[in-house]
Write a protein that holds these residues in place. Structure first.
Motif, PDB file in Angstrom:
ATOM      1  N   ILE A 179       0.850  -1.190   0.000  1.00 44.01           N
ATOM      2  CA  ILE A 179       0.000   0.000   0.000  1.00 44.01           C
ATOM      3  C   ILE A 179       0.885   1.240   0.000  1.00 44.01           C
ATOM      4  CG2 ILE A 179      -1.727   1.343   1.285  1.00 44.01           C
ATOM      5  CD1 ILE A 179      -2.659  -1.257   2.559  1.00 44.01           C
ATOM      6  N   ILE A 180       0.550   2.216  -0.829  1.00 39.48           N
ATOM      7  CA  ILE A 180       1.256   3.503  -0.830  1.00 39.48           C
ATOM      8  C   ILE A 180       0.242   4.602  -0.522  1.00 39.48           C
ATOM      9  CG2 ILE A 180       2.594   5.167  -2.172  1.00 39.48           C
ATOM     10  CD1 ILE A 180       3.688   2.878  -3.808  1.00 39.48           C
ATOM     11  N   GLY A 181       0.533   5.390   0.502  1.00 35.66           N
ATOM     12  CA  GLY A 181      -0.349   6.480   0.889  1.00 35.66           C
ATOM     13  C   GLY A 181       0.328   7.836   0.723  1.00 35.66           C
ATOM     14  N   LYS A 182      -0.458   8.844   0.341  1.00 35.85           N
ATOM     15  CA  LYS A 182       0.055  10.206   0.178  1.00 35.85           C
ATOM     16  C   LYS A 182      -0.434  11.058   1.329  1.00 35.85           C
ATOM     17  CE  LYS A 182       0.149  14.115  -3.041  1.00 35.85           C
ATOM     18  NZ  LYS A 182      -0.329  14.631  -4.348  1.00 35.85           N
ATOM     19  N   ASP A 183       0.483  11.797   1.944  1.00 31.21           N
ATOM     20  CA  ASP A 183       0.180  12.667   3.076  1.00 31.21           C
ATOM     21  C   ASP A 183      -0.670  13.846   2.596  1.00 31.21           C
ATOM     22  OD1 ASP A 183       0.185  14.326   5.301  1.00 31.21           O
ATOM     23  OD2 ASP A 183       2.243  13.838   5.832  1.00 31.21           O
ATOM     24  N   ARG A 184      -1.857  14.019   3.199  1.00 34.38           N
ATOM     25  CA  ARG A 184      -2.745  15.101   2.787  1.00 34.38           C
ATOM     26  C   ARG A 184      -2.294  16.452   3.319  1.00 34.38           C
ATOM     27  NH1 ARG A 184      -8.975  13.351   3.284  1.00 34.38           N
ATOM     28  NH2 ARG A 184      -9.121  15.317   2.129  1.00 34.38           N
ATOM     29  N   SER A 185      -1.460  16.471   4.358  1.00 36.16           N
ATOM     30  CA  SER A 185      -1.063  17.742   4.964  1.00 36.16           C
ATOM     31  C   SER A 185       0.336  18.197   4.559  1.00 36.16           C
ATOM     32  CB  SER A 185      -1.140  17.632   6.498  1.00 36.16           C
ATOM     33  OG  SER A 185      -0.256  16.638   6.973  1.00 36.16           O
ATOM     34  N   ARG A 186       1.134  17.267   4.011  1.00 33.82           N
ATOM     35  CA  ARG A 186       2.496  17.638   3.607  1.00 33.82           C
ATOM     36  C   ARG A 186       2.732  17.181   2.178  1.00 33.82           C
ATOM     37  NH1 ARG A 186       6.789  15.507   7.724  1.00 33.82           N
ATOM     38  NH2 ARG A 186       5.358  13.738   7.936  1.00 33.82           N
ATOM     39  N   ALA A 187       2.922  18.144   1.291  1.00 31.70           N
ATOM     40  CA  ALA A 187       3.099  17.830  -0.123  1.00 31.70           C
ATOM     41  C   ALA A 187       4.333  16.975  -0.342  1.00 31.70           C
ATOM     42  CB  ALA A 187       3.211  19.130  -0.921  1.00 31.70           C
ATOM     43  N   ASN A 188       4.213  16.058  -1.279  1.00 32.08           N
ATOM     44  CA  ASN A 188       5.335  15.209  -1.713  1.00 32.08           C
ATOM     45  C   ASN A 188       5.802  14.216  -0.653  1.00 32.08           C
ATOM     46  OD1 ASN A 188       5.301  16.695  -4.123  1.00 32.08           O
ATOM     47  ND2 ASN A 188       6.745  18.203  -3.288  1.00 32.08           N
ATOM     48  N   HIS A 189       4.997  14.027   0.401  1.00 29.95           N
ATOM     49  CA  HIS A 189       5.357  13.070   1.451  1.00 29.95           C
ATOM     50  C   HIS A 189       4.529  11.791   1.253  1.00 29.95           C
ATOM     51  CE1 HIS A 189       5.065  11.807   5.930  1.00 29.95           C
ATOM     52  NE2 HIS A 189       6.061  11.182   5.343  1.00 29.95           N
ATOM     53  N   TYR A 190       5.207  10.654   1.174  1.00 34.06           N
ATOM     54  CA  TYR A 190       4.545   9.376   0.921  1.00 34.06           C
ATOM     55  C   TYR A 190       4.980   8.345   1.958  1.00 34.06           C
ATOM     56  CZ  TYR A 190       3.507  11.434  -3.630  1.00 34.06           C
ATOM     57  OH  TYR A 190       3.055  12.262  -4.629  1.00 34.06           O
ATOM     58  N   VAL A 191       4.078   7.416   2.220  1.00 34.27           N
ATOM     59  CA  VAL A 191       4.380   6.291   3.103  1.00 34.27           C
ATOM     60  C   VAL A 191       3.980   5.007   2.384  1.00 34.27           C
ATOM     61  CG1 VAL A 191       3.870   5.134   5.287  1.00 34.27           C
ATOM     62  CG2 VAL A 191       4.075   7.637   5.223  1.00 34.27           C
ATOM     63  N   GLU A 192       4.905   4.080   2.298  1.00 33.62           N
ATOM     64  CA  GLU A 192       4.646   2.779   1.673  1.00 33.62           C
ATOM     65  C   GLU A 192       4.643   1.709   2.759  1.00 33.62           C
ATOM     66  OE1 GLU A 192       6.305  -0.110  -1.921  1.00 33.62           O
ATOM     67  OE2 GLU A 192       7.269   1.826  -1.504  1.00 33.62           O
ATOM     68  N   ILE A 193       3.616   0.856   2.754  1.00 34.57           N
ATOM     69  CA  ILE A 193       3.481  -0.228   3.723  1.00 34.57           C
ATOM     70  C   ILE A 193       3.531  -1.547   2.970  1.00 34.57           C
ATOM     71  CG2 ILE A 193       2.048  -1.228   5.539  1.00 34.57           C
ATOM     72  CD1 ILE A 193       0.715   1.536   5.829  1.00 34.57           C
ATOM     73  N   VAL A 194       4.517  -2.369   3.296  1.00 37.37           N
ATOM     74  CA  VAL A 194       4.710  -3.636   2.603  1.00 37.37           C
ATOM     75  C   VAL A 194       4.568  -4.772   3.606  1.00 37.37           C
ATOM     76  CG1 VAL A 194       6.168  -4.942   1.025  1.00 37.37           C
ATOM     77  CG2 VAL A 194       6.391  -2.447   1.135  1.00 37.37           C
ATOM     78  N   GLU A 195       3.681  -5.729   3.312  1.00 40.95           N
ATOM     79  CA  GLU A 195       3.424  -6.850   4.213  1.00 40.95           C
ATOM     80  C   GLU A 195       4.129  -8.117   3.710  1.00 40.95           C
ATOM     81  OE1 GLU A 195      -0.742  -7.414   4.611  1.00 40.95           O
ATOM     82  OE2 GLU A 195      -1.113  -5.416   5.430  1.00 40.95           O
ATOM     83  N   PHE A 196       4.634  -8.908   4.678  1.00 44.34           N
ATOM     84  CA  PHE A 196       5.299 -10.174   4.383  1.00 44.34           C
ATOM     85  C   PHE A 196       4.778 -11.247   5.333  1.00 44.34           C
ATOM     86  CE2 PHE A 196       8.232  -6.798   3.231  1.00 44.34           C
ATOM     87  CZ  PHE A 196       8.727  -7.198   2.000  1.00 44.34           C
ATOM     88  N   PRO A 197       4.854 -12.526   4.938  1.00 47.33           N
ATOM     89  CA  PRO A 197       4.438 -13.594   5.856  1.00 47.33           C
ATOM     90  C   PRO A 197       5.282 -13.650   7.121  1.00 47.33           C
ATOM     91  CG  PRO A 197       4.596 -14.406   3.607  1.00 47.33           C
ATOM     92  CD  PRO A 197       5.209 -13.044   3.620  1.00 47.33           C
ATOM     93  N   SER A 198       6.566 -13.234   7.034  1.00 40.98           N
ATOM     94  CA  SER A 198       7.470 -13.286   8.176  1.00 40.98           C
ATOM     95  C   SER A 198       8.671 -12.403   7.894  1.00 40.98           C
ATOM     96  CB  SER A 198       7.941 -14.732   8.441  1.00 40.98           C
ATOM     97  OG  SER A 198       8.738 -15.191   7.360  1.00 40.98           O
ATOM     98  N   HIS A 199       9.475 -12.143   8.941  1.00 38.37           N
ATOM     99  CA  HIS A 199      10.705 -11.371   8.761  1.00 38.37           C
ATOM    100  C   HIS A 199      11.669 -12.113   7.846  1.00 38.37           C
ATOM    101  CE1 HIS A 199      14.836 -10.092   9.967  1.00 38.37           C
ATOM    102  NE2 HIS A 199      14.274  -8.894   9.835  1.00 38.37           N
ATOM    103  N   GLU A 200      11.701 -13.438   7.971  1.00 35.07           N
ATOM    104  CA  GLU A 200      12.588 -14.240   7.131  1.00 35.07           C
ATOM    105  C   GLU A 200      12.241 -14.087   5.649  1.00 35.07           C
ATOM    106  OE1 GLU A 200      12.788 -15.440  11.173  1.00 35.07           O
ATOM    107  OE2 GLU A 200      11.032 -15.339   9.852  1.00 35.07           O
ATOM    108  N   GLU A 201      10.926 -14.076   5.347  1.00 34.90           N
ATOM    109  CA  GLU A 201      10.508 -13.903   3.959  1.00 34.90           C
ATOM    110  C   GLU A 201      10.835 -12.500   3.465  1.00 34.90           C
ATOM    111  OE1 GLU A 201       9.351 -16.173   1.843  1.00 34.90           O
ATOM    112  OE2 GLU A 201       9.685 -17.646   3.436  1.00 34.90           O
TER     113      GLU A 201
END
Length: 231
Positions: A38-60
């Motif tokens: 998932i990639i989200g764009k900050d509504r209050s700060r221009a050009n600021h993005y947060v990407e959330i990446v999910e994995f089955p485990s830390h090893e993966e």
């Protein structure tokens, strides 16, 4: 244990960044271990993005980071950013939606799809099963699920329609409608070719992302009546 990586960055080249992510997805097809992005764009700060990446485990996640394609894409990503991205690594200690997804995977992928290899991924080795249709109503072990699925699939061609699902804490409750055609021996009854419909409820309890206990309630009497076993 499930694992999430949060990537925090700023960029004025968001279109180029999206094209870069699309290229990474294409190049790592069949090799990447990330299950959700998932990639989200900050509504209050221009050009600021947060990407959330999910994995089955830390090893993966570590396997994913070691892919040559990932390393190359990361270097290109840094060039598109205003400064160095920051990374936060999180062990997921609770995710009710993830538990609900796992429960749905059982019905669709294991029960209907017949993928018994997924049982060890979804169920704890000491899984405890409670089923009103069995003489021994409490049994232990992931093999219980394998045996049950194998038996039902040998006796019926069937599907599950998941009518409603509710999650609270570690529990996921699924209300379902099962429709099957009797094609093989079932509880001593030879195939009748009859189509049957049965409703029921399954409650799965989760721990560390795996199903550790299950309760099955179904209209077994109605099923037997439809098969002609009862007058």
């Amino acid at each position: 244990m499930k694992f999430v990586q949060i990537i925090d960055y700023k960029t004025e080249r968001s279109d180029d960044m999206n094209q870069l992510m699309d290229r990474w997805v294409e190049q790592t097809k069949g090799k990447r271990t990330a299950t959700h992005n998932i990639i989200g764009k900050d509504r209050s700060r221009a050009n600021h993005y947060v990407e959330i990446v999910e994995f089955p485990s830390h090893e993966e996640a570590m396997k994913n980071s070691q892919l040559p394609e990932t390393d190359r894409i990361f270097r290109e990503m840094v060039e598109l950013c205003d400064g160095m991205p920051s990374f936060t690594d999180l062990d997921v200690v609770r995710d009710e939606q993830l538990n609900a997804t796992t429960a749905r995977r059982f019905f669709h992928e294991v029960a209907v799809g017949g993928n018994l290899d997924a049982v060890d991924e979804l169920f704890a080795s000491d899984y405890r099963d409670h089923d009103i249709i069995k003489e021994e109503q409490s049994t232990v072990g992931a093999d219980v699920i394998r045996d049950d699925v194998t038996g039902w699939r040998e006796a019926f061609d069937f599907r599950f329609d998941l009518d409603r699902q509710m999650s609270e804490g570690d529990d996921v409750c699924t209300l379902w409608t099962w429709t099957g055609t009797h094609k093989g021996d079932f509880m001593g009854m030879p195939a009748t070719g009859k189509q049957c419909v049965m409703t029921g409820t399954t409650v799965f309890r989760f721990h560390d992302g795996k199903i550790v206990e299950g309760w099955w309630h179904m209209d077994a009497l109605g099923l037997m009546r439809q098969l002609g076993a009862l007058g």
